[in-house]
Motif scaffolding. Structure first.
Motif, mmCIF file in Angstrom:
data_model
loop_
_atom_site.group_PDB
_atom_site.id
_atom_site.type_symbol
_atom_site.label_atom_id
_atom_site.label_comp_id
_atom_site.label_asym_id
_atom_site.label_seq_id
_atom_site.Cartn_x
_atom_site.Cartn_y
_atom_site.Cartn_z
ATOM 1 N N ARG A 98 -17.787 26.438 3.516
ATOM 2 C CA ARG A 98 -17.421 27.635 4.265
ATOM 3 C C ARG A 98 -17.469 27.282 5.749
ATOM 4 O O ARG A 98 -18.504 26.823 6.250
ATOM 5 C CB ARG A 98 -18.424 28.742 3.963
ATOM 6 C CG ARG A 98 -18.256 29.976 4.793
ATOM 7 C CD ARG A 98 -17.027 30.767 4.394
ATOM 8 N NE ARG A 98 -17.195 32.174 4.768
ATOM 9 C CZ ARG A 98 -16.291 33.094 4.558
ATOM 10 N NH1 ARG A 98 -15.132 32.791 3.977
ATOM 11 N NH2 ARG A 98 -16.506 34.334 4.911
ATOM 12 N N LEU A 99 -16.345 27.517 6.432
ATOM 13 C CA LEU A 99 -16.270 27.120 7.844
ATOM 14 C C LEU A 99 -16.456 28.319 8.774
ATOM 15 O O LEU A 99 -16.297 29.475 8.362
ATOM 16 C CB LEU A 99 -14.926 26.448 8.111
ATOM 17 C CG LEU A 99 -14.590 25.235 7.232
ATOM 18 C CD1 LEU A 99 -13.365 24.517 7.776
ATOM 19 C CD2 LEU A 99 -15.770 24.282 7.124
ATOM 20 N N MET A 100 -16.769 28.035 10.016
ATOM 21 C CA MET A 100 -16.949 29.058 11.053
ATOM 22 C C MET A 100 -15.689 29.921 11.220
ATOM 23 O O MET A 100 -15.773 31.064 11.648
ATOM 24 C CB MET A 100 -17.267 28.411 12.400
ATOM 25 C CG MET A 100 -18.551 27.612 12.419
ATOM 26 S SD MET A 100 -20.032 28.657 12.240
ATOM 27 C CE MET A 100 -21.269 27.505 12.874
ATOM 28 N N THR A 101 -14.543 29.336 10.925
ATOM 29 C CA THR A 101 -13.262 30.056 11.005
ATOM 30 C C THR A 101 -13.077 31.053 9.868
ATOM 31 O O THR A 101 -12.122 31.819 9.882
ATOM 32 C CB THR A 101 -12.102 29.048 10.875
ATOM 33 O OG1 THR A 101 -12.350 28.253 9.702
ATOM 34 C CG2 THR A 101 -12.009 28.155 12.078
ATOM 35 N N GLY A 102 -13.951 30.987 8.864
ATOM 36 C CA GLY A 102 -13.769 31.787 7.673
ATOM 37 C C GLY A 102 -13.045 31.024 6.564
ATOM 38 O O GLY A 102 -13.032 31.475 5.420
ATOM 39 N N ASP A 103 -12.461 29.875 6.882
ATOM 40 C CA ASP A 103 -11.786 29.070 5.850
ATOM 41 C C ASP A 103 -12.771 28.608 4.792
ATOM 42 O O ASP A 103 -13.931 28.322 5.072
ATOM 43 C CB ASP A 103 -11.161 27.803 6.481
ATOM 44 C CG ASP A 103 -9.977 28.108 7.371
ATOM 45 O OD1 ASP A 103 -9.034 28.753 6.896
ATOM 46 O OD2 ASP A 103 -10.005 27.707 8.557
ATOM 47 N N ILE B 257 -12.936 25.483 2.228
ATOM 48 C CA ILE B 257 -12.354 24.192 1.857
ATOM 49 C C ILE B 257 -13.076 23.727 0.594
ATOM 50 O O ILE B 257 -14.310 23.640 0.599
ATOM 51 C CB ILE B 257 -12.548 23.143 2.977
ATOM 52 C CG1 ILE B 257 -11.929 23.623 4.300
ATOM 53 C CG2 ILE B 257 -12.008 21.784 2.568
ATOM 54 C CD1 ILE B 257 -10.432 23.623 4.342
ATOM 55 N N VAL C 101 -13.392 17.600 7.624
ATOM 56 C CA VAL C 101 -14.086 18.770 8.157
ATOM 57 C C VAL C 101 -15.110 18.318 9.182
ATOM 58 O O VAL C 101 -15.851 17.361 8.939
ATOM 59 C CB VAL C 101 -14.798 19.527 6.999
ATOM 60 C CG1 VAL C 101 -15.652 20.656 7.532
ATOM 61 C CG2 VAL C 101 -13.784 20.040 5.980
ATOM 62 N N ALA D 18 -18.419 22.749 12.401
ATOM 63 C CA ALA D 18 -17.704 23.938 11.941
ATOM 64 C C ALA D 18 -18.193 24.447 10.595
ATOM 65 O O ALA D 18 -17.668 25.436 10.085
ATOM 66 C CB ALA D 18 -16.212 23.629 11.853
ATOM 67 N N ILE D 19 -19.199 23.797 10.014
ATOM 68 C CA ILE D 19 -19.647 24.194 8.670
ATOM 69 C C ILE D 19 -20.716 25.281 8.756
ATOM 70 O O ILE D 19 -21.715 25.127 9.455
ATOM 71 C CB ILE D 19 -20.194 22.992 7.873
ATOM 72 C CG1 ILE D 19 -19.147 21.871 7.798
ATOM 73 C CG2 ILE D 19 -20.607 23.425 6.461
ATOM 74 C CD1 ILE D 19 -19.663 20.589 7.144
ATOM 75 N N ALA D 20 -20.487 26.375 8.029
ATOM 76 C CA ALA D 20 -21.491 27.439 7.922
ATOM 77 C C ALA D 20 -22.393 27.175 6.721
ATOM 78 O O ALA D 20 -23.615 27.231 6.833
ATOM 79 C CB ALA D 20 -20.819 28.802 7.808
ATOM 80 N N TYR D 21 -21.795 26.901 5.571
ATOM 81 C CA TYR D 21 -22.614 26.520 4.416
ATOM 82 C C TYR D 21 -21.807 25.666 3.452
ATOM 83 O O TYR D 21 -20.571 25.600 3.552
ATOM 84 C CB TYR D 21 -23.230 27.734 3.707
ATOM 85 C CG TYR D 21 -22.281 28.697 3.050
ATOM 86 C CD1 TYR D 21 -21.696 28.421 1.806
ATOM 87 C CD2 TYR D 21 -21.993 29.922 3.630
ATOM 88 C CE1 TYR D 21 -20.844 29.325 1.188
ATOM 89 C CE2 TYR D 21 -21.140 30.831 3.023
ATOM 90 C CZ TYR D 21 -20.570 30.527 1.800
ATOM 91 O OH TYR D 21 -19.729 31.419 1.190
ATOM 92 N N MET D 22 -22.523 25.017 2.528
ATOM 93 C CA MET D 22 -21.927 24.149 1.512
ATOM 94 C C MET D 22 -22.480 24.594 0.163
ATOM 95 O O MET D 22 -23.679 24.873 0.049
ATOM 96 C CB MET D 22 -22.332 22.687 1.740
ATOM 97 C CG MET D 22 -22.183 22.200 3.172
ATOM 98 S SD MET D 22 -22.628 20.432 3.434
ATOM 99 C CE MET D 22 -24.423 20.465 3.177
ATOM 100 N N LYS D 23 -21.603 24.639 -0.849
ATOM 101 C CA LYS D 23 -22.050 25.080 -2.183
ATOM 102 C C LYS D 23 -21.426 24.174 -3.233
ATOM 103 O O LYS D 23 -20.202 24.168 -3.388
ATOM 104 C CB LYS D 23 -21.610 26.537 -2.391
ATOM 105 C CG LYS D 23 -22.248 27.209 -3.568
ATOM 106 C CD LYS D 23 -22.080 28.717 -3.528
ATOM 107 C CE LYS D 23 -20.820 29.165 -4.201
ATOM 108 N NZ LYS D 23 -20.704 30.648 -4.257
#
Lengths: 73, 73, 73, 73, 73, 73
Positions: free
Chosen positions: F29-34, F36, F60, F64-69
């Protein structure tokens, strides 16, 4: 986030320095979505200061710049 | 993101210092889209503190500033 | 982006320290647009922790603060 | 926020260097939501400069890049 | 922007360590506007990793956290 | 903002290294809302590079990464 370097040998710093010398009008796209257009007056480690078409001085913070696009002389 | 420097010799720091001395009203555009308008009271490494027209003290974080525009005396 | 300093001699750090001592209610405007209002409990290098009106503890990250505004005692 | 490193041995720096050499068209997704598409001209510690399809030079700040995607030759 | 410190003596780091030990459910508000709710599994210099109610592991980057709010045991 | 560390002993770095080895599909989940989604190909100090379901390479930026799952194998 980037830790920018203010090293006058860097292409990104020399490019701005050249815009100052050549009185180029430049478009700055900011993180806020704002477009600031003007001639660059000075740059330092933190900021780039421009005069817009209304001759207002706007000091843009480097941290807020997404991209820069030279328009013309 | 920029690693700002709080070096009183820098144009961007001296500009704010001058606004304090000259009691200039300044507009701060923030990353949030907020516009904070007021007279600068003090600046330090982290923040710039202003009094707005309602005489409220607002301490703006440098990290959140997109641009600064002096309005008038 | 700013590299903040947690130096207890800085006005921005002393201001928060004073709000803790005086039990001032403070409004924090965040980069997300959120407004967090409460009394400051502690601050450290990374965060400022507040109790809101519902007595919930909210630990705000400095990196996310746009501005701070003291409201009253 | 990340403190980026401009070390020419890093895969992320070599990847861009390869795009320059191979004249690859690359899509840059920015924090603002903008998509900048073009051929990379140069990179330095702060920025990546591209020419878009209209042959405009756009200097993108690393701090503003969310992701990069090579499109074709 | 803040240069966070991962120093286990800091209140903000000890608070998270305590949430791990006490199995507290915590709400994380992110810069994207996302709310991530779960129990903290581990933290390191870059990230805080949580299990949400669906037992999914979500690794949140510190750089993206606006605030943290403990909910209950 | 966080000054990330690329230290292969850190849980957050080892976790990504494990996803590479185990060919895990991961959501970023990216800061842009994207969002990937893809398999991680490599990571370095600045970036994490993935192949998505269309076999496109997307690099990436960590900043710019908010979280990873992690999703599945």
């Amino acid at each position: 986030m980037t830790t920018n370097q203010f090293d006058t040998g860097l292409p990104s710093i020399r490019q701005v320095q050249n815009w100052i010398k050549e009185k180029i009008t430049v478009e700055f796209r900011l993180m806020t979505g704002d477009l600031i257009t003007g001639r660059v007056f000075w740059q330092d480690h933190n900021c780039i200061s421009v005069f817009n078409a209304n001759n207002e001085q706007i000091t843009v913070w480097r941290q807020a710049i997404a991209y820069m696009k030279p328009l013309s002389n």
